[in-house]
Enzyme design. Structure first.
Site, PDB file in Angstrom:
ATOM      1  N   GLU A 170       0.847  -1.204   0.000  1.00 39.03           N
ATOM      2  CA  GLU A 170       0.000   0.000   0.000  1.00 39.03           C
ATOM      3  C   GLU A 170       0.886   1.259   0.000  1.00 39.03           C
ATOM      4  O   GLU A 170       0.689   2.172  -0.805  1.00 39.03           O
ATOM      5  CB  GLU A 170      -0.918  -0.031   1.226  1.00 39.03           C
ATOM      6  CG  GLU A 170      -1.733   1.226   1.451  1.00 39.03           C
ATOM      7  CD  GLU A 170      -1.688   1.709   2.893  1.00 39.03           C
ATOM      8  OE1 GLU A 170      -1.257   2.850   3.119  1.00 39.03           O
ATOM      9  OE2 GLU A 170      -2.063   0.931   3.803  1.00 39.03           O
ATOM     10  N   GLU A 175       6.362   3.935  11.837  1.00 37.75           N
ATOM     11  CA  GLU A 175       4.930   3.679  11.994  1.00 37.75           C
ATOM     12  C   GLU A 175       4.737   2.534  13.007  1.00 37.75           C
ATOM     13  O   GLU A 175       3.871   2.600  13.878  1.00 37.75           O
ATOM     14  CB  GLU A 175       4.303   3.337  10.640  1.00 37.75           C
ATOM     15  CG  GLU A 175       2.783   3.287  10.683  1.00 37.75           C
ATOM     16  CD  GLU A 175       2.154   3.018   9.319  1.00 37.75           C
ATOM     17  OE1 GLU A 175       2.901   2.878   8.326  1.00 37.75           O
ATOM     18  OE2 GLU A 175       0.912   2.931   9.252  1.00 37.75           O
TER      19      GLU A 175
END
Lengths: 429, 423
Positions: free
Chosen positions: A72, A145
């Protein structure tokens, strides 16, 4: 391309839908008077899909965990070295993407230049471009992240909870993978996954808001690149999951103020999608409401004992092959909350449910549905997620109206069992 | 938009938005943010929500709302500059979607009015039990502040930047003060402020404004009010040089860098529109300098963004980073500010920064709470800009305007949340 038109008399909503010869499913819900429009282009592919058989192959393929999410991120790089965000920002599109357990989706919202933004969305999601160098660059960003989630107590609480419920199912695993697992991701792996799961016959596009249906369809028709639809489904391989929970309890210490808890029940009545799944979802949501929401005797008891505060919330997560309820909040004594809830639930099982409570909770479900049609972002995403489970959200009412008190009683006995319960706790250091 | 002045202090504003299937209600009680009363104001909405004359306990209120197809009601406290707002929010599906033709909005207004103006009392005070329980909740809310490290670091940096002013007062109150509040003292506070504060009531959706005004008056006509003003916020100005440095240590996996800047541009100045575009360009989105450099170019962070507090005149930059990358991320933040000051802004970056704001503003037309929130914020700032005016003025901002406001930006505070074992 032929589109089917439907109108819902209960809600006033309209829907245009169809399937392009490439295999892509298209759903357009125009909303009169709206300023904004929202489009989401998604694939039936998420973090749980690390093992699969590519149509045409005989042998299964295995890839590192966290790859759906990594892919993604890497879709935003373009062959010419540019960044997709730049293109969207030129047309005022606010672009984003997400990866969940079962879905990867690319989306934008805008209040002008809808066609240009839609063109951009179609183009970049169909233009994979990965080199080992660009793949390498993302390690740092995704590493941060993952670190961010490591410090997020709500996230850890949730994952520890599903790790209690599941022994083998990959829903146990972190969506972004681990710093170690993503270090094995290469451009080759990304292409392999892309060429399998991003085949248009595995994808759908959902548009909601201020749009002209005809021009949206012509943008889509023009924007679809050459695609040979699969004639057989992609076989996803999941390990066998026993009915029993892996464990009833997990705890972890983190820098939080008050202990946090998440508890609930593993759903062992799985395997169905479509209307049956939607019906089950309505039944369980009604039950959660009747049993534990504000206004219920159990909530009152917990609140009066100062065991819970206003952070208390209820949820049901579902897919055809796994599902679970969750009750979460903050508490000085999570184990006490767990035992009160289990004991009181068992008492209610003996004494029976109240028909009036059922009628009220059912009304709430209708209000919730009507409300969910307001926000174009949430509406489109919910529509797509349910579509991928074989559920037609547009005709929610047709399933809703069939839910009876007796169905709910039966579901109550089936789902809320002590042996399927688990508790996850985050404690202050 | 239709405004009905109920009395000197209470104003009802109705905004039509029937394309949505819901109608929302908001009540905003404006109080000055001051240490002496912040804890009372923070506790008050929690206790009021527990019981009214109409629904004396949580269970009856929950059933009442469920009967309205799951209408919602919330109570909390907000902070806009140095305005501490006691806030009630409610929403129902609009009457036209009620399957049996029920009058849902009328019933919801009645409940909210009863909660705010006709609370459940015992012997001239709030319920002892409710007050004690909600004191615990109010303290938990303060404690829970630390749980979300990203937000915590950002708020702490704002607080440090506003040191010495009332803006640094926590709008959730102070635990020791909350613990000392009695049911009687809280009721006295309530009685005194309910008639001496500006109260804004907003309805957005589908309504009959006359009927709504009547429903409000039914609860307010018997009270006598003392005329009040909306609290104003003074922008920070600081002449002393030097950077205020704050480091906090916690058991965390990721460091949080936060940098506080003073804008030196008052909220009512003509430059406020350019400042909004500056903030967008600097760090508010995927088109911004911080995103493209701190994240995309240097791979230092997953998020790197800036936020503008117009009223107090503060911009805060936030990034989640490896502990060891503090210098790199900090230097890059300042370097990007310098880029803007030097006018190194591409046409694309500039246009994207404006379109980002315009897109956001236009999306308010599809969101009842966001639209109301815009008007509440404008009113607090003392601005007459309608949303249309604001959009138009953003559209007129030039690159030169942005460079000019960027030169007024002053580095003030560097805050770092780091690990326990880090240097």
């Amino acid at each position: 391309m032929e589109l089917t038109f439907r109108k819902n008399d209960k809600t006033g909503e309209v829907l245009y839908s169809g399937r392009h010869c490439s295999g892509l499913e298209i759903y357009i819900i125009p909303k009169k008077g709206y300023s904004g429009a929202y489009a989401v282009f998604g694939t039936r592919y998420g973090s749980v899909d690390s093992e699969f058989v590519v149509p045409g192959d005989t042998e299964p393929t295995s890839v590192p965990d966290g790859i759906a999410h990594y892919l993604e991120h890497k879709m935003f790089d373009q062959p010419d070295g540019s960044n997709v965000f730049d293109k969207f920002s030129e047309y005022g599109g606010n672009a984003n993407a997400f990866t969940s357990f079962n879905v990867t989706a690319y989306l934008f919202s805008c209040t002008a230049n809808f066609e240009k933004n839609l063109e951009t969305l179609l183009d970049y999601v169909q233009s994979p471009y990965y080199t080992d160098q660009t793949v390498e660059k993302e390690q740092g960003i995704i590493g941060q992240e993952i670190r961010m989630y490591d410090d997020n107590p709500g996230w850890k609480l949730f994952f520890n909870y599903i790790n209690c419920l599941y022994q083998n199912h990959p829903v146990k695993k972190e969506i972004a993978g681990t710093v170690e697992s993503i270090s094995h991701i290469t451009a080759d792996y990304l292409y392999k996954c892309y060429n399998t799961f991003y085949n248009l016959s595995n994808m759908a596009i959902v548009i909601v808001g201020n749009v002209d249906v005809d021009s949206a369809v012509s943008v889509i028709e023009r924007g679809i690149k050459k695609n040979e639809p699969f004639t057989e489904p992609i076989k996803k391989i999941y390990p066998e999951e026993p009915e029993a929970v892996a464990s009833h309890y997990a705890e972890k210490s983190m820098a939080v103020s008050t202990p946090m808890f998440m508890m609930g029940f593993k759903d062992t009545d799985t395997g169905e999608g479509g209307d049956k799944l939607l019906k089950k979802q309505i039944e369980i949501s009604i039950l959660l409401r009747m049993l534990y929401a504000k206004g219920s005797p159990i909530y009152k008891k917990l609140y009066d004992m100062s065991l819970i505060n206003s952070t208390f919330s209820l949820d049901y997560t579902m897919q055809p092959d796994y599902a679970f309820t969750s009750i979460d909040g903050e508490s000085r004594d999570p184990e006490q909350v767990y035992s009160v809830i289990l004991e009181e639930t068992e008492k209610t099982l003996e004494n029976g449910l109240d028909r009036e409570d059922f009628e009220r909770a059912k009304k709430v479900m209708w209000g919730r549905y009507v409300r969910s049609l307001n926000d174009i972002d949430d509406y489109a995403v919910t529509f797509m997620q349910l579509l991928f489970m074989g559920i037609d959200y547009f005709d929610y009412y047709d399933v809703y109206k069939t839910v009876t008190f007796e169905d709910v009683e039966k579901r109550f006995r089936q789902h809320f069992k002590r042996e399927n319960a688990a508790l996850s706790v985050i404690k202050p250091l | 938009m239709e405004t009905i002045q109920i009395n000197d202090n209470i104003r009802l504003t109705c905004i039509g938005m029937t394309k949505l299937k819901t109608t929302s209600l908001g009540i905003y009680i404006h109080r000055p943010l001051r240490a002496e009363e912040a804890s009372y104001n923070a506790l008050l909405p929690l206790v009021l929500k527990r019981g009214s004359k109409l629904c004396p306990d949580q269970e009856s209120a929950a059933k009442y709302l469920d009967g309205l197809y799951g209408a919602t009601m919330g109570a909390s406290v907000l902070k806009r500059g140095e305005d501490q707002i006691i806030y009630f929010d409610a929403e129902t599906i609009s009457d036209s979607y009620a399957p049996e033709g029920e009058k849902l909005l009328r019933a919801l207004i009645k409940l909210l009015m009863s909660v705010v103006f006709d609370p459940f009392t015992e012997n001239g005070a709030f319920s002892e039990k409710y007050t004690e329980q909600e004191k615990i909740n109010a303290c938990d809310r303060i404690d829970a502040f630390v749980n979300d490290k990203r937000q915590y670091a950002s708020q702490r940096c704002q607080q440090e930047t506003a040191r010495g002013t009332d803006f640094a007062v926590m709008h959730y109150g102070d635990k020791d003060r909350i613990k000392s509040i009695s049911a009687k003292a809280l009721y006295e506070h309530y009685s005194s402020i309910i008639t001496s504060s500006v109260i804004d009531i907003y309805i957005c959706g589908a309504y009959d404004s006359e009927e709504a005004a009547k429903a409000v008056r039914a609860y307010t006509d018997s009270l006598s009010f003392t005329k009040a003003e909306i609290p104003r916020t003074e922008m920070i100005e600081r002449t002393e040089q030097g950077v205020h440095e704050v480091t906090e240590r916690m058991d965390v996996a990721q460091g949080k860098l936060a940098v506080g800047f003073l804008t030196n541009t008052p909220a009512l100045s003509d430059d406020i529109y350019a400042l909004a575009v500056f903030n967008s360009l600097f760090g508010a989105g995927a088109h911004s300098k911080l995103f493209n450099n701190v994240r995309e170019k240097l791979s230092l962070a997953y998020y790197a963004s800036s936020q503008l507090e117009k009223l107090k005149g503060i911009i805060t930059v936030n990034a989640g980073i490896e502990f060891a990358n503090f210098d790199k991320a900090y230097n890059e933040t300042l370097a990007q500010l310098e880029e803007i000051r030097n006018g190194n802004i591409s046409e694309h970056e500039f246009e994207a920064s404006k379109i980002f704001i315009l897109n956001l503003c236009n999306s308010y037309y599809d969101d009842q709470r966001a639209l109301v929130s815009y008007y509440v914020s404008a009113r607090i700032a003392g601005s007459d800009d309608t949303l249309e005016d604001y959009i138009e003025k953003i559209g007129r901002v030039s690159v030169e305007d942005v460079v000019r406001v960027s030169k007024k930006i002053q580095l003030d505070t560097v805050y770092f949340l780091t690990g326990k074992g880090e240097a």
